[in-house]
Design an enzyme around this catalytic site. Structure first.
Site, PDB file in Angstrom:
ATOM      1  N   GLY A   1      34.554  44.626  39.451  1.00 39.17           N
ATOM      2  CA  GLY A   1      36.018  45.046  38.714  1.00 39.17           C
ATOM      3  C   GLY A   1      36.220  46.381  39.375  1.00 39.17           C
TER       4      GLY A   1
ATOM      5  N   VAL B   1      28.799  44.308  38.769  1.00 37.51           N
ATOM      6  CA  VAL B   1      27.754  44.087  38.192  1.00 37.51           C
ATOM      7  C   VAL B   1      26.713  42.984  38.750  1.00 37.51           C
ATOM      8  CG1 VAL B   1      27.345  42.836  35.821  1.00 37.51           C
ATOM      9  CG2 VAL B   1      29.233  43.973  36.051  1.00 37.51           C
TER      10      VAL B   1
ATOM     11  N   ASP C   1      42.030  47.985  27.328  1.00 31.61           N
ATOM     12  CA  ASP C   1      41.950  47.161  28.484  1.00 31.61           C
ATOM     13  C   ASP C   1      41.783  45.695  28.159  1.00 31.61           C
ATOM     14  OD1 ASP C   1      42.545  46.641  31.374  1.00 31.61           O
ATOM     15  OD2 ASP C   1      40.535  47.417  31.727  1.00 31.61           O
TER      16      ASP C   1
END
Length: 340
Positions: free
Chosen positions: A46, A51, A176
């Site tokens: 992202g 991750v 967000d």
């Protein structure tokens, strides 16, 4: 005979204990369980980092988020996420298991000379959600997820946002909210994540900001233009997501030129067609009423006028049928909002 004990056994016991508070974790351990952040362990990438899949010695899996050092707000985003995750406990919020904040010196070449430079590592350990993010599942309503699953997702997102806005000691703005920041567990239960941009509200329940760090398409008009933001800014994002879950796209009356009534009927007709094709299906009208209610809630949430959007409490009451959801402002038909 028991297996050979590891110096990290206590850490793994803590990580597996759902009642345990998040603890600081050593960088060496996180490198070990992610195979030194290898590419084959990547779960997702992202704007704020990568991750990785972390595999514990007992076979359990956790998610390890490594923040990108190149981010201008690297320190702020990490601090925000840890501070918010530490106090958030809800079925629709991703659980923080631990964190790592380590700085070490590295010898690097600079202008033809070798110099020592400080390198910082910031990582978050989070519960692993095997079905990944919601954006992987949103598609045209004629394929992908069935309606009961979509409704369950809408409901869970609303409950998670209600927790942030109403049930915490100080209201938390996510700022967000988007499908990529909503993860799904084995049972497709949605959980909100990524609190790097989140803010606590002041006593006036507003924040003055010139920031435009959110995601275009999900940002409210006032946030997009650097104006005062409130909980209603998250509500706008929620409305866009609801529309996307129902339709498979972010379209709504303010964009397409149709009235809210025409929009609702067109969307319902598509779903009637899909549901009617299901073998042995018997709850068409009940589900259509549910779909209609969700469309109306979504339309209320994306009203360009902040004051006309519902609160998270109102949204939950409308979902539950406690409050009416049919007061969609006809002005939606004449407003146009830039959604990219």
């Amino acid at each position: 005979m028991g297996g050979k004990s590891s110096k990290y056994d206590n850490l793994e016991i803590m990580l597996g204990d759902q009642s345990s508070e998040p603890h600081s974790l050593p960088l060496k351990y996180l490198k070990k369980i992610t195979n030194s952040s290898s590419d084959e362990r990547v779960l997702g990438r992202g704007g704020s980092g990568v991750v990785y899949k972390g595999e514990l010695s007992n076979g359990e899996v956790i998610a390890v988020k490594k923040l990108e050092r190149s981010l201008p707000s690297f320190e702020k985003q990490f601090t925000n996420e840890v501070y918010h995750f530490m106090k958030l406990r809800h079925p629709n919020i991703v659980r923080l298991l631990g964190y790592c904040y380590e700085t070490h010196n590295v010898c690097l070449q600079h202008n033809g000379k070798y110099v020592f430079a400080e390198m910082s590592e910031r990582l978050l350990c989070l519960e692993y959600l095997p079905n990944g993010s919601l954006d992987r599942y949103i598609s045209d309503e004629s394929s992908g997820l069935d309606w009961p699953t979509r409704y369950k997702i809408i409901e869970g997102i609303c409950y998670g946002l209600h927790y942030l806005h109403v049930e915490t000691h100080n209201p938390v703005l996510h700022l967000d909210l988007k499908p990529a920041n909503i993860l799904l567990d084995n049972g497709m239960l949605p959980k909100l994540t990524d609190f790097g941009l989140s803010r606590l509200l002041d006593q006036q329940q507003t924040i003055c900001t010139s920031s435009r760090e959110g995601t275009i398409g999900y940002m409210s008009p006032e946030y997009l233009h650097g104006d005062i933001v409130t909980t209603k800014s998250d509500i706008f994002s929620l409305g866009v997501i609801i529309m996307e879950v129902i339709r498979g796209d972010r379209d709504y009356p303010g964009l397409g030129g149709t009235s809210s009534e025409e929009f609702t009927e067109l969307t319902l007709d598509k779903w009637r067609n899909v549901l009617g094709k299901a073998r042995g299906y018997t709850s068409l009208e009940v589900d259509c009423q549910q779909i209609k209610r969700c469309i109306q809630i979504g339309l209320l949430c994306v009203n360009p006028e902040r004051a006309r959007r519902p609160t998270a409490t109102k949204v939950v009451k409308m979902l539950q049928g406690i409050s009416e959801a049919n007061q969609v402002d006809n002005l939606m038909a004449v407003h146009r909002i830039c959604i990219c």
